[in-house]
Design an enzyme around this catalytic site. Sequence first.
Site, mmCIF file in Angstrom:
data_model
loop_
_atom_site.group_PDB
_atom_site.id
_atom_site.type_symbol
_atom_site.label_atom_id
_atom_site.label_comp_id
_atom_site.label_asym_id
_atom_site.label_seq_id
_atom_site.Cartn_x
_atom_site.Cartn_y
_atom_site.Cartn_z
ATOM 1 N N LYS A 1 0.832 -1.208 0.000
ATOM 2 C CA LYS A 1 0.000 0.000 0.000
ATOM 3 C C LYS A 1 0.867 1.257 0.000
ATOM 4 O O LYS A 1 2.037 1.235 0.353
ATOM 5 C CB LYS A 1 -0.992 -0.038 1.169
ATOM 6 C CG LYS A 1 -2.114 -1.037 0.858
ATOM 7 C CD LYS A 1 -3.275 -1.010 1.794
ATOM 8 C CE LYS A 1 -4.318 -2.029 1.295
ATOM 9 N NZ LYS A 1 -5.438 -2.190 2.230
ATOM 10 N N ARG B 1 -3.339 -10.269 4.764
ATOM 11 C CA ARG B 1 -3.721 -10.254 3.336
ATOM 12 C C ARG B 1 -2.556 -9.674 2.545
ATOM 13 O O ARG B 1 -2.221 -8.504 2.719
ATOM 14 C CB ARG B 1 -4.984 -9.416 3.172
ATOM 15 C CG ARG B 1 -5.522 -9.347 1.744
ATOM 16 C CD ARG B 1 -6.771 -8.476 1.703
ATOM 17 N NE ARG B 1 -7.306 -8.344 0.361
ATOM 18 C CZ ARG B 1 -6.878 -7.460 -0.526
ATOM 19 N NH1 ARG B 1 -5.921 -6.624 -0.213
ATOM 20 N NH2 ARG B 1 -7.407 -7.423 -1.730
HETATM 21 C C1 7PM Z 1 -5.839 -0.857 -6.012
HETATM 22 C C2 7PM Z 1 -5.556 -0.211 -4.825
HETATM 23 C C3 7PM Z 1 -6.408 -2.089 -6.008
HETATM 24 C C4 7PM Z 1 -5.861 -0.802 -3.628
HETATM 25 C C5 7PM Z 1 -6.689 -2.693 -4.812
HETATM 26 C C6 7PM Z 1 -6.432 -2.035 -3.629
HETATM 27 C C7 7PM Z 1 -8.143 -4.625 1.393
HETATM 28 C C8 7PM Z 1 -9.185 -5.416 0.913
HETATM 29 C C9 7PM Z 1 -8.329 -4.269 -0.718
HETATM 30 C C10 7PM Z 1 -7.838 -4.672 2.793
HETATM 31 C C11 7PM Z 1 -9.627 -6.254 3.006
HETATM 32 C C12 7PM Z 1 -5.401 -3.530 -2.039
HETATM 33 C C13 7PM Z 1 -6.640 -2.680 -2.297
HETATM 34 N N1 7PM Z 1 -7.611 -3.929 0.359
HETATM 35 N N2 7PM Z 1 -9.925 -6.223 1.696
HETATM 36 N N3 7PM Z 1 -9.288 -5.176 -0.413
HETATM 37 N N4 7PM Z 1 -8.620 -5.505 3.540
HETATM 38 N N5 7PM Z 1 -10.338 -7.042 3.819
HETATM 39 O O1 7PM Z 1 -4.363 -2.865 -1.772
HETATM 40 O O2 7PM Z 1 -6.949 -4.002 3.330
HETATM 41 O O3 7PM Z 1 -5.396 -4.724 -2.165
HETATM 42 S S1 7PM Z 1 -8.123 -3.661 -2.303
#
Ligand code: 7PM
Length: 343
Positions: free
Chosen positions: A285, A320
């Site tokens: 992130k 995750r």
């Molecule tokens: C682009 C930027 C695509 C950010 C996807 C993302 C989480 C999640 C996501 C989290 C849970 C990523 C995010 N982040 N579900 N879905 N917790 N439970 O960085 O932190 O994967 S999408």
Amino acid sequence: MSERFYLEPLDPTRRRLPGGRALAGQALHFARVELGRWDGATPERQPVGLEALPEDAAAALDALSAPRPPFAGVPMDRPAVMGIVNVTPDSFSDGGDRFDPEAAIESGLAMWRAGAAFVDVGGESTRPGAEAVGIDAEIARVRPVVAALAAEGVRVSIDTRHAAVMAAAAEAGAAAINDVTALGHDPEALAVAAASGLPVILMHMQGTPETMQRDPRYADVAFEVFDHLAARLSSCEAAGIPRARLCVDPGIGFGKTVEHNCQLIARLALLHGLGCPLLLGASRKGFIGRLSAGEEPKARLPGSLAVALAGAARGAQILRVHDVPETLQALAVQQALDAAAAP
Ligand code: 7PM
């Protein structure tokens, strides 16, 4: 908001401590907490030994300590890893609306074989400023991937805010629902998730993906995330999803500044007071780059590992991540060193 106790276990350790308690039934113990007082406006925080807690904090302490039942069949007495599979168009290839289900399936299988406990399949980008893709398009993207992975025995979670996607994924064999809006976006989501019988991950977000990073503000980010997740847990229970089927997540990067993210990770153990497993998602992130040299997402593995280990040290049960074998290696070394220090 009068009689809620905010107890953050301090310095969890493998060592058994005199007068100490287990953290969420794990091989981690604590004998002191930071006791929070919070009226929704002015936070107060003060470290105290467990022996000095008021008598009416006993139930809150029990919620922090009690072993968690397995979540979607995965033991919650140690950290497990969830691998991320995005079924979204690859902006680096042709920038069009093309995506590759075969590549997504291969990547999910590789994560599963490497030891992931879950493979999280998502077809809608929830990145800051992202546009919605359309629910039918989202189903078309994720359904074949969920079905193929489930057919291979992979424990799949479906990352979506849309009830129709949840239902389609459940039918295709998904084992859990992961909703970044904690079943709060789609008015049908609570009922569909309840009817599916599947376990659900409830994530905190301030605002919406379109607007959340504009100017996030909190009087106390950890207490506010706690209160929001507590409210979502109550709504889920009222809709017929028992707490044993729920997991909570502070939502790193979703309506948070770098400082908010750091606070939430540092004070993560507070959220064990909600009485269910914790998921931490910080892999690659933006704040990791911001804390370092502005690295691109793919160069954020070292920082991602640092956060995963910090989460595990605070009892997070699900991490995750994009990099499954690397994270499992870091966790195995952490676990061996902790066990050697406190056999
Ligand atoms: C682009 C930027 C695509 C950010 C996807 C993302 C989480 C999640 C996501 C989290 C849970 C990523 C995010 N982040 N579900 N879905 N917790 N439970 O960085 O932190 O994967 S999408």
